[in-house]
Structures are given as C-alpha cells and as structure tokens.
Write a protein that holds these residues in place. Structure first.
Motif, PDB file in Angstrom:
ATOM      1  N   ALA A  75       0.895  -1.318  -0.030  1.00 52.97           N
ATOM      2  CA  ALA A  75      -0.073   0.067  -0.047  1.00 52.97           C
ATOM      3  C   ALA A  75       0.776   1.248  -0.023  1.00 52.97           C
ATOM      4  O   ALA A  75       0.713   2.181  -0.782  1.00 52.97           O
ATOM      5  CB  ALA A  75      -0.979  -0.180   1.183  1.00 52.97           C
ATOM      6  N   ASP A  76       1.935   1.323   0.640  1.00 55.27           N
ATOM      7  CA  ASP A  76       2.911   2.351   1.023  1.00 55.27           C
ATOM      8  C   ASP A  76       3.504   2.671  -0.481  1.00 55.27           C
ATOM      9  O   ASP A  76       3.506   3.734  -0.974  1.00 55.27           O
ATOM     10  CB  ASP A  76       3.981   2.034   1.733  1.00 55.27           C
ATOM     11  N   VAL A  77       3.914   1.721  -1.220  1.00 50.37           N
ATOM     12  CA  VAL A  77       4.352   1.813  -2.520  1.00 50.37           C
ATOM     13  C   VAL A  77       3.291   2.325  -3.578  1.00 50.37           C
ATOM     14  O   VAL A  77       3.822   3.387  -4.207  1.00 50.37           O
ATOM     15  CB  VAL A  77       4.763   0.586  -3.300  1.00 50.37           C
ATOM     16  N   THR A  78       2.215   1.755  -3.542  1.00 54.53           N
ATOM     17  CA  THR A  78       0.930   2.300  -4.318  1.00 54.53           C
ATOM     18  C   THR A  78       0.836   3.988  -3.935  1.00 54.53           C
ATOM     19  O   THR A  78       0.752   4.729  -5.031  1.00 54.53           O
ATOM     20  CB  THR A  78      -0.082   1.452  -4.190  1.00 54.53           C
ATOM     21  N   VAL A  79       0.674   4.244  -2.725  1.00 53.66           N
ATOM     22  CA  VAL A  79       0.340   5.493  -2.274  1.00 53.66           C
ATOM     23  C   VAL A  79       1.534   6.588  -2.872  1.00 53.66           C
ATOM     24  O   VAL A  79       1.450   7.579  -3.245  1.00 53.66           O
ATOM     25  CB  VAL A  79       0.340   5.746  -0.668  1.00 53.66           C
ATOM     26  N   ALA A  80       2.674   6.114  -2.554  1.00 52.08           N
ATOM     27  CA  ALA A  80       3.964   6.768  -3.112  1.00 52.08           C
ATOM     28  C   ALA A  80       3.657   7.160  -4.607  1.00 52.08           C
ATOM     29  O   ALA A  80       4.165   8.201  -4.898  1.00 52.08           O
ATOM     30  CB  ALA A  80       5.043   6.133  -2.660  1.00 52.08           C
ATOM     31  N   ALA A  81       3.543   6.289  -5.526  1.00 52.11           N
ATOM     32  CA  ALA A  81       3.256   6.362  -6.968  1.00 52.11           C
ATOM     33  C   ALA A  81       2.218   7.331  -7.152  1.00 52.11           C
ATOM     34  O   ALA A  81       2.426   8.053  -7.917  1.00 52.11           O
ATOM     35  CB  ALA A  81       3.037   4.982  -7.392  1.00 52.11           C
ATOM     36  N   ILE A  82       1.161   7.288  -6.481  1.00 50.52           N
ATOM     37  CA  ILE A  82       0.064   7.976  -7.064  1.00 50.52           C
ATOM     38  C   ILE A  82       0.327   9.392  -6.539  1.00 50.52           C
ATOM     39  O   ILE A  82       0.155  10.386  -7.312  1.00 50.52           O
ATOM     40  CB  ILE A  82      -1.393   7.521  -5.689  1.00 50.52           C
ATOM     41  N   LYS A  83       0.973   9.685  -5.223  1.00 51.09           N
ATOM     42  CA  LYS A  83       1.471  10.884  -4.859  1.00 51.09           C
ATOM     43  C   LYS A  83       2.668  11.685  -5.956  1.00 51.09           C
ATOM     44  O   LYS A  83       2.403  13.021  -6.261  1.00 51.09           O
ATOM     45  CB  LYS A  83       2.005  10.784  -3.597  1.00 51.09           C
ATOM     46  N   GLU A  84       3.311  10.740  -6.357  1.00 56.30           N
ATOM     47  CA  GLU A  84       4.446  11.193  -7.415  1.00 56.30           C
ATOM     48  C   GLU A  84       3.535  11.849  -8.787  1.00 56.30           C
ATOM     49  O   GLU A  84       4.147  12.623  -9.561  1.00 56.30           O
ATOM     50  CB  GLU A  84       5.313  10.104  -7.821  1.00 56.30           C
ATOM     51  N   ASN A  85       2.317  11.279  -8.930  1.00 56.05           N
ATOM     52  CA  ASN A  85       1.897  11.438 -10.156  1.00 56.05           C
ATOM     53  C   ASN A  85       0.586  12.747  -9.711  1.00 56.05           C
ATOM     54  O   ASN A  85      -0.200  12.919 -10.676  1.00 56.05           O
ATOM     55  CB  ASN A  85       1.063  10.383 -10.828  1.00 56.05           C
ATOM     56  N   GLY A  86       0.739  13.406  -8.706  1.00 55.09           N
ATOM     57  CA  GLY A  86      -0.041  14.340  -8.345  1.00 55.09           C
ATOM     58  C   GLY A  86      -1.629  14.049  -7.776  1.00 55.09           C
ATOM     59  O   GLY A  86      -2.395  14.872  -7.544  1.00 55.09           O
ATOM     60  N   GLY A  87      -1.648  12.610  -7.470  1.00 57.96           N
ATOM     61  CA  GLY A  87      -2.930  12.309  -6.706  1.00 57.96           C
ATOM     62  C   GLY A  87      -2.573  12.373  -5.126  1.00 57.96           C
ATOM     63  O   GLY A  87      -1.671  12.366  -4.520  1.00 57.96           O
ATOM     64  N   THR A  88      -3.933  12.089  -4.755  1.00 60.36           N
ATOM     65  CA  THR A  88      -3.910  12.117  -2.951  1.00 60.36           C
ATOM     66  C   THR A  88      -4.268  10.645  -2.594  1.00 60.36           C
ATOM     67  O   THR A  88      -5.413  10.024  -3.077  1.00 60.36           O
ATOM     68  CB  THR A  88      -4.823  12.862  -2.624  1.00 60.36           C
ATOM     69  N   ALA A  89      -3.560  10.038  -1.782  1.00 55.82           N
ATOM     70  CA  ALA A  89      -3.676   8.538  -1.330  1.00 55.82           C
ATOM     71  C   ALA A  89      -3.253   8.569   0.172  1.00 55.82           C
ATOM     72  O   ALA A  89      -2.261   9.068   0.401  1.00 55.82           O
ATOM     73  CB  ALA A  89      -3.302   7.699  -2.259  1.00 55.82           C
ATOM     74  N   PHE A  90      -3.716   7.673   0.961  1.00 57.45           N
ATOM     75  CA  PHE A  90      -3.350   7.127   2.275  1.00 57.45           C
ATOM     76  C   PHE A  90      -3.343   5.675   2.378  1.00 57.45           C
ATOM     77  O   PHE A  90      -4.280   5.092   1.712  1.00 57.45           O
ATOM     78  CB  PHE A  90      -4.271   8.120   3.158  1.00 57.45           C
ATOM     79  N   ALA A  91      -2.506   5.062   3.220  1.00 60.72           N
ATOM     80  CA  ALA A  91      -2.477   3.865   3.700  1.00 60.72           C
ATOM     81  C   ALA A  91      -2.988   3.278   4.958  1.00 60.72           C
ATOM     82  O   ALA A  91      -2.473   4.251   5.864  1.00 60.72           O
ATOM     83  CB  ALA A  91      -1.136   3.214   3.069  1.00 60.72           C
ATOM     84  N   TYR A  92      -3.705   2.397   5.246  1.00 60.25           N
ATOM     85  CA  TYR A  92      -4.010   1.974   6.486  1.00 60.25           C
ATOM     86  C   TYR A  92      -3.797   0.427   6.421  1.00 60.25           C
ATOM     87  O   TYR A  92      -4.272  -0.468   5.836  1.00 60.25           O
ATOM     88  CB  TYR A  92      -5.453   2.322   6.824  1.00 60.25           C
ATOM     89  N   GLN A  93      -3.125   0.096   7.918  1.00 57.64           N
ATOM     90  CA  GLN A  93      -2.992  -1.317   8.147  1.00 57.64           C
ATOM     91  C   GLN A  93      -4.398  -1.893   8.468  1.00 57.64           C
ATOM     92  O   GLN A  93      -4.866  -1.336   9.648  1.00 57.64           O
ATOM     93  CB  GLN A  93      -1.836  -1.546   9.194  1.00 57.64           C
ATOM     94  N   CYS A  94      -4.834  -2.906   8.065  1.00 54.95           N
ATOM     95  CA  CYS A  94      -6.325  -3.312   8.353  1.00 54.95           C
ATOM     96  C   CYS A  94      -6.547  -4.762   8.011  1.00 54.95           C
ATOM     97  O   CYS A  94      -6.314  -5.021   6.772  1.00 54.95           O
ATOM     98  CB  CYS A  94      -7.288  -2.377   7.778  1.00 54.95           C
TER      99      CYS A  94
END
Length: 258
Positions: A45-64
């Motif tokens: 999730a952290d890798v995906t969130v980082a990639a989204i942010k690099e492309n100008g998006g907004t995302a957050f990861a939660y352990q669940c």
C-alpha cells in the motif's frame, strides 16, 4: 464536465496495494478521487500511495485486517471522522484450489473469513455512515460466482456469496441513495498469477501461461487496468442508473465456452 470524473470524492479500497486493487487505486486517483487503501500489510500500500502522490494524486494507506470487525470499524471510523466517503471497493480476497473432498474445515473457514466476512465487515461499518448521503459499493465477485470452475469449491462458495450479498444490499438501500454492484472477472494477469504458475509449474511457466490465457475465448487474460476502468464507470455519476447488477469482465468465458 469531464466524463467519469471522481473529483472531490473519497474512496476506500481494500486490497488496494497490489494487482486489481492497485489498478483501481491508481485509476481512481487519476480521475480525482482521494484514495484510502486498506491492506493487511501496508508494504504494498505504501508503494502504491507513493506512486499516486508522485503523479499528483492523493492517497493514504491503513493497516487493516478485514477479517477483524473491531479493527475494520476503528479504521473506517478514523477515515470517516475527517472525510465523506462516497465509494467502497471490496477487493481484498484470497484464492483456494481444491474440490470438496480435499477442502478442509480450516480451508473453508479461511476463505469465508477473508472473502465473505471481510466485505461484510466493511459494508457493516460504512453503510450507516453513508446511507441517505449517497454512495457506491463495488464488490469483487468472479465468474466462479455463476459458472462451475474445476477445483474451486471453497473459492466459488465465497464468490457466490458475494454475488447474493450484492443483490441484497442493493435492494435494502436503494431508497437511501446507495448503489451496490459487483464485478466478475475471469483470469486477470496479475503478479499473483505469475507467482502461482512459478510455484506450481516450474520450468513450464510459458506453456502454462499460454494454456491459461486460452481458456478465455478472446485468447488472452484480462488486464488489471481493464477491471479498474469498469469499476471507474460504475462508481462515476454516469452510472447513476445502475444498481443491483453483476458485470462479468471475462473475455467471453461465461457465454462463449462450451
């Protein structure tokens, strides 16, 4: 107005860090959604969130762990305390191979807990917070929900449950502004598929990949991005007339095989 825009909307996506879930997370973020990814381990999730942010998006990861109702409620409460959630994608799931004779009680319970109880927990926690405000729920079913797949007893059971849960939720909450649909993929080319082939058919990877690809009449496996595009449409305002429906994305598997 841009078609299929999710601008200003918040989406919770379980299993959104890899495979189909990652494609959905990435696609939704590109279309303007703020993405909240729930994963058992936040590494992917952290890798995906980082990639989204690099492309100008907004995302957050939660352990669940979606199996744990108390944990699901706590995480969704935390998210909804600050955000109005418009979309829930119940994507997290696990596979199992075996017929009824070689499926143990432990196997059955594990599949049920992740594939059935997980989506139940998420809907049970979120629906009271979005009813009367409007929202969209997508449950990831499977072609195994409606047709027999060899050696997929427990998996088929769980995905059949997802299909009927979808119909039930759609019926119960149509008057509260909630649309609920399901997507039923056939074989989709994800890292899971590659790992499965490498583990079970060492030295025959290409042969088995080609064989599995040809089980779809269209002659290939689907792409995660194709499933994500279907999910995008179903969660967009352009699909506001659609609820209580299952959408196969299967390269002709259900209707054209046999």
């Amino acid at each position: 107005m841009i078609k299929f825009s999710l601008e200003g909307k918040h989406a919770i996506i379980t299993g959104g860090g890899s495979g189909i879930g990652k494609a959905i997370s990435t696609t939704f973020a590109k279309q303007g959604a703020t993405v909240h990814i729930l994963e058992l381990s936040t590494e992917n999730a952290d890798v995906t969130v980082a990639a989204i942010k690099e492309n100008g998006g907004t995302a957050f990861a939660y352990q669940c762990n979606v199996v744990d109702q108390a944990q699901v409620i706590e995480v969704i409460d935390r998210i909804t305390a600050k955000n109005k959630i418009s979309i829930l994608i119940n994507n997290a799931g696990i596979a199992h191979i075996g017929n009824i004779e070689n499926t143990s009680t432990e196997d059955l319970d594990k599949i049920y807990n992740v594939n059935v109880k997980g989506p139940y927990n998420c809907m049970h926690a979120l629906i009271p917070k979005i009813k009367d405000k409007g929202g969209v729920i997508i449950n990831m079913a499977s072609i195994a929900s409606t047709v027999g797949i060899q050696d997929r007893f427990a998996y088929s059971m769980s995905k059949g449950a997802i299909l009927t849960m979808t119909y039930s939720v759609a019926k119960d909450y149509i008057g509260q502004g909630i649309r609920c649909n399901s997507i039923s993929p056939a074989r989709i080319h994800t890292p899971f598929v590659d790992g499965f082939i490498q583990k079970n058919y060492p030295g025959k990877e290409k042969e088995m990949f080609d064989k599995l690809s040809k089980t779809q009449p269209i002659g290939r496996m689907g792409k995660p991005e194709e499933v994500a595009d279907l999910a995008l449409y179903l969660c967009s305002d352009e699909a506001s007339f659609i609820t209580g429906t299952d959408f196969p994305i299967d390269g002709g598997f259900i209707k054209l095989n046999g």
